[in-house]
Write a protein that holds these residues in place. Structure first.
Motif, mmCIF file in Angstrom:
data_model
loop_
_atom_site.group_PDB
_atom_site.id
_atom_site.type_symbol
_atom_site.label_atom_id
_atom_site.label_comp_id
_atom_site.label_asym_id
_atom_site.label_seq_id
_atom_site.Cartn_x
_atom_site.Cartn_y
_atom_site.Cartn_z
ATOM 1 N N TYR A 4 -22.295 11.968 -7.971
ATOM 2 C CA TYR A 4 -21.227 11.012 -8.229
ATOM 3 C C TYR A 4 -20.117 11.780 -8.937
ATOM 4 O O TYR A 4 -20.320 12.334 -10.023
ATOM 5 N N SER A 5 -18.944 11.797 -8.312
ATOM 6 C CA SER A 5 -17.916 12.754 -8.710
ATOM 7 C C SER A 5 -16.536 12.150 -8.509
ATOM 8 O O SER A 5 -16.349 11.238 -7.702
ATOM 9 N N TYR A 6 -15.574 12.657 -9.286
ATOM 10 C CA TYR A 6 -14.167 12.360 -9.045
ATOM 11 C C TYR A 6 -13.477 13.696 -8.821
ATOM 12 O O TYR A 6 -13.706 14.653 -9.562
ATOM 13 N N TRP A 7 -12.606 13.756 -7.820
ATOM 14 C CA TRP A 7 -12.093 15.057 -7.378
ATOM 15 C C TRP A 7 -11.374 15.817 -8.468
ATOM 16 O O TRP A 7 -11.469 17.039 -8.552
ATOM 17 N N ARG A 8 -10.656 15.101 -9.375
ATOM 18 C CA ARG A 8 -9.915 15.794 -10.424
ATOM 19 C C ARG A 8 -10.704 15.937 -11.726
ATOM 20 O O ARG A 8 -10.188 16.510 -12.681
ATOM 21 N N SER A 9 -11.892 15.451 -11.771
ATOM 22 C CA SER A 9 -12.704 15.548 -12.984
ATOM 23 C C SER A 9 -13.155 16.995 -13.198
ATOM 24 O O SER A 9 -13.822 17.582 -12.343
ATOM 25 N N THR A 10 -12.805 17.557 -14.342
ATOM 26 C CA THR A 10 -13.221 18.933 -14.616
ATOM 27 C C THR A 10 -14.726 19.033 -14.842
ATOM 28 O O THR A 10 -15.335 20.062 -14.535
ATOM 29 N N THR A 11 -15.341 17.977 -15.372
ATOM 30 C CA THR A 11 -16.790 17.997 -15.561
ATOM 31 C C THR A 11 -17.501 17.983 -14.214
ATOM 32 O O THR A 11 -18.501 18.686 -14.020
ATOM 33 N N SER A 12 -16.980 17.191 -13.268
ATOM 34 C CA SER A 12 -17.552 17.202 -11.920
ATOM 35 C C SER A 12 -17.328 18.561 -11.258
ATOM 36 O O SER A 12 -18.209 19.072 -10.542
ATOM 37 N N TYR A 13 -16.165 19.131 -11.476
ATOM 38 C CA TYR A 13 -15.819 20.442 -10.916
ATOM 39 C C TYR A 13 -16.845 21.485 -11.341
ATOM 40 O O TYR A 13 -17.333 22.281 -10.517
ATOM 41 N N ARG A 14 -17.208 21.463 -12.620
ATOM 42 C CA ARG A 14 -18.216 22.420 -13.113
ATOM 43 C C ARG A 14 -19.511 22.330 -12.305
ATOM 44 O O ARG A 14 -20.085 23.349 -11.895
#
Length: 208
Positions: A4-14
């Motif tokens: 579960y992710s949001y494209w601009r989320s830096t935590t998801s990016y990690r």
């Protein structure tokens, strides 16, 4: 496995970077933070803190908090290693990563900036706030890494994952990066790797 992710989320990016580096296949479930998807009853059942990322394993177990997820990924998929085996070196890599993850990101995330606006601060004041904390963190990060091709030697580590994700925000919000040539050089080397490139925000299915 579902992220579960949001494209601009830096935590998801990690987390996307780590999964890609390890070659782990996963499905992306977009959570639109701007639209408020994270506060729906359905998503709160997945993650009560109303944030991303959340990683749902094949057996239905849900992991939350990006740094905890990254530690799980490292243990479940140990190759390539993102944290050194040597305990002192491991502590140093984790410390650098946590500068980005705990000293910079929490005071710059969406809900904090929204609260600043609710308290009467302008958009420009919110941006200045974010730039200040990112500059402090980048200065500290630059001081603690020994360097090399990457932050700690010749291969990407947990520290590089957290650095690259935060530098995405730094570019987005106009932070002056000229004082940090080492960091932008490391960023360029990372983004030249297929795993980092695949994890870029603009390459996500919900990018808009």
């Amino acid at each position: 496995m579902k992220l579960y992710s949001y494209w601009r989320s830096t935590t998801s990016y990690r987390v996307r970077i780590a999964l890609a580096l390890k070659g782990v296949v996963f499905d992306t479930v977009p959570v639109d933070l701007v639209a408020g998807d994270q506060r729906t009853e359905a998503y709160l059942g997945v993650n009560p803190i109303a944030g991303v990322p959340s990683l749902m394993l094949d057996d239905g177990t849900v992991l939350t908090q990006s740094m905890a997820i990254l530690e799980w990924i490292e243990q479940a998929y140990p190759t390539p290693a993102l944290i050194p085996a040597d305990p002192v070196q491991a502590a140093q890599v984790r410390a650098a990563a946590l500068i980005m993850a705990t000293d910079v990101h929490p005071v710059n995330n969406l809900k904090v900036v929204q609260q600043l606006k609710a308290m009467g601060h302008s958009q420009d004041e919110g941006i200045a706030w974010m730039q200040d904390w990112m500059t402090r963190g980048l200065t500290a990060f630059d001081a603690v890494i020994p360097g090399g091709d990457f932050s700690f030697g010749s291969a990407p580590s947990l520290a590089d994952i957290c650095l690259v994700a935060q530098l995405y925000n730094a570019h987005r919000w106009g932070v002056d990066l000229t004082p940090y040539p080492r960091l932008t050089e490391i960023e360029a080397r990372c983004l030249a790797l297929p795993a980092f490139d695949a994890a870029r925000p603009e390459n996500q299915p919900d990018a808009g």
